[in-house]
Motif scaffolding. Structure first.
Motif, PDB file in Angstrom:
ATOM      1  N   SER A  14       0.837  -1.201   0.000  1.00  0.00           N
ATOM      2  CA  SER A  14       0.000   0.000   0.000  1.00  0.00           C
ATOM      3  C   SER A  14       0.871   1.251   0.000  1.00  0.00           C
ATOM      4  CB  SER A  14      -0.908   0.025   1.226  1.00  0.00           C
ATOM      5  OG  SER A  14      -1.790  -1.059   1.189  1.00  0.00           O
ATOM      6  N   LEU A  15       1.945   1.217   0.778  1.00  0.00           N
ATOM      7  CA  LEU A  15       2.854   2.357   0.852  1.00  0.00           C
ATOM      8  C   LEU A  15       3.524   2.602  -0.498  1.00  0.00           C
ATOM      9  CD1 LEU A  15       4.171   4.468   2.684  1.00  0.00           C
ATOM     10  CD2 LEU A  15       5.929   2.791   3.208  1.00  0.00           C
ATOM     11  N   ILE A  16       3.935   1.534  -1.142  1.00  0.00           N
ATOM     12  CA  ILE A  16       4.580   1.669  -2.461  1.00  0.00           C
ATOM     13  C   ILE A  16       3.589   2.222  -3.486  1.00  0.00           C
ATOM     14  CG2 ILE A  16       5.600   0.352  -4.373  1.00  0.00           C
ATOM     15  CD1 ILE A  16       6.872  -1.468  -2.234  1.00  0.00           C
ATOM     16  N   LEU A  17       2.355   1.709  -3.492  1.00  0.00           N
ATOM     17  CA  LEU A  17       1.336   2.206  -4.422  1.00  0.00           C
ATOM     18  C   LEU A  17       0.999   3.676  -4.151  1.00  0.00           C
ATOM     19  CD1 LEU A  17      -1.105  -0.844  -4.684  1.00  0.00           C
ATOM     20  CD2 LEU A  17       0.409   0.034  -6.450  1.00  0.00           C
ATOM     21  N   GLY A  18       0.955   4.064  -2.881  1.00  0.00           N
ATOM     22  CA  GLY A  18       0.705   5.463  -2.515  1.00  0.00           C
ATOM     23  C   GLY A  18       1.823   6.369  -3.015  1.00  0.00           C
ATOM     24  N   LEU A  19       3.088   5.891  -2.874  1.00  0.00           N
ATOM     25  CA  LEU A  19       4.212   6.698  -3.350  1.00  0.00           C
ATOM     26  C   LEU A  19       4.182   6.830  -4.871  1.00  0.00           C
ATOM     27  CD1 LEU A  19       7.073   5.379  -1.037  1.00  0.00           C
ATOM     28  CD2 LEU A  19       6.013   7.638  -1.004  1.00  0.00           C
ATOM     29  N   GLY A  23       3.835  10.295  -6.889  1.00  0.00           N
ATOM     30  CA  GLY A  23       4.816  10.625  -7.927  1.00  0.00           C
ATOM     31  C   GLY A  23       4.140  10.975  -9.239  1.00  0.00           C
ATOM     32  N   LEU A  24       3.133  10.176  -9.621  1.00  0.00           N
ATOM     33  CA  LEU A  24       2.401  10.473 -10.852  1.00  0.00           C
ATOM     34  C   LEU A  24       1.678  11.824 -10.766  1.00  0.00           C
ATOM     35  CD1 LEU A  24       0.902   6.967 -11.728  1.00  0.00           C
ATOM     36  CD2 LEU A  24       2.633   8.234 -13.005  1.00  0.00           C
ATOM     37  N   PHE A  25       1.106  12.113  -9.609  1.00  0.00           N
ATOM     38  CA  PHE A  25       0.407  13.387  -9.401  1.00  0.00           C
ATOM     39  C   PHE A  25       1.368  14.547  -9.609  1.00  0.00           C
ATOM     40  CE2 PHE A  25      -0.743  16.821  -6.463  1.00  0.00           C
ATOM     41  CZ  PHE A  25      -1.972  17.179  -6.989  1.00  0.00           C
ATOM     42  N   PHE A  26       2.535  14.507  -8.960  1.00  0.00           N
ATOM     43  CA  PHE A  26       3.513  15.596  -9.093  1.00  0.00           C
ATOM     44  C   PHE A  26       4.049  15.686 -10.530  1.00  0.00           C
ATOM     45  CE2 PHE A  26       3.878  15.068  -4.406  1.00  0.00           C
ATOM     46  CZ  PHE A  26       3.495  16.353  -4.071  1.00  0.00           C
TER      47      PHE A  26
END
Length: 197
Positions: A14-19, A23-26
């Motif tokens: 979950s943490l990796i998917l959130g990161l 990253g995609l958002f930024f």
């Protein structure tokens, strides 16, 4: 122990998917800013001095007709050639004939024509533009008249414009005067077509 490793594995996933999502958002935010800054710089930048300029697009052909502009009101002026008491009497008779009504407040005549809600106004062609009440006292000398009318909002309601032009032509013929447009130039068929639409 097996439960703990599964929970840890899920938490780390979950943490990796959130990161990745952050990253995609930024990444998308930064790319949007870059696009905007490029557009702004393209508008600001001017071509270098040694750059060859493309020839300008050819200008549209010149139209000899008068430009179609919107008017708050149309006006025509009939200046009498030989103003006299007889001309004033003719004017009085003509005003009766066209069913003009005198307005003592504005000191002008109104001809109902085809649209009484938008009458043709007849005033003095010379300042201050006020007409005497010729129905009561015709001992005045009028040297010319101005005819005014508001244009219709819709072209199909131009019956009053036809009445307006006809009244101006009648007055010119009766009083053997000169018919002038709003710019005090001789009125022509182009003037009439512009008014009638």
């Amino acid at each position: 122990m097996e439960n703990t490793s599964t929970v840890t594995l899920l938490a780390s996933g979950s943490l990796i998917l959130g990161l990745i999502a952050a990253g995609l958002f930024f990444y998308f935010m930064l790319s949007q800013r870059r696009k905007r800054s490029k557009k702004e710089s393209m508008h600001i930048e001017q071509p270098p001095a040694n750059a060859t300029l493309e020839p300008a697009a050819p200008e549209p052909p010149v139209n000899n007709e008068e430009p179609k502009t919107s008017f708050k009101q149309h006006s025509l002026f009939v200046v009498f050639d030989n103003p006299s008491p007889e001309t004033t009497q003719q004017l009085t008779d003509w005003l009766h004939q066209v069913e003009a009504k005198y307005d003592p407040l504005t000191k002008v005549y109104h001809v109902p024509g085809k649209q009484p809600s938008n009458p043709v106004t007849i005033a003095n062609a010379f300042l201050p533009g006020e007409m005497p009440d010729l129905f009561r006292d015709s001992n005045h000398e009028v040297k010319g008249i101005s005819l005014l009318v508001k244009p219709p909002l819709r072209k199909r309601r131009n019956q009053q414009m036809i009445v307006f032009v006809d009244l101006a032509k009648q007055a010119t013929e009766i009083f053997q005067g000169e018919l002038l447009d709003a710019d005090r130039e001789p009125a022509t068929e182009v003037t009439y077509q512009r008014i009638i639409g």
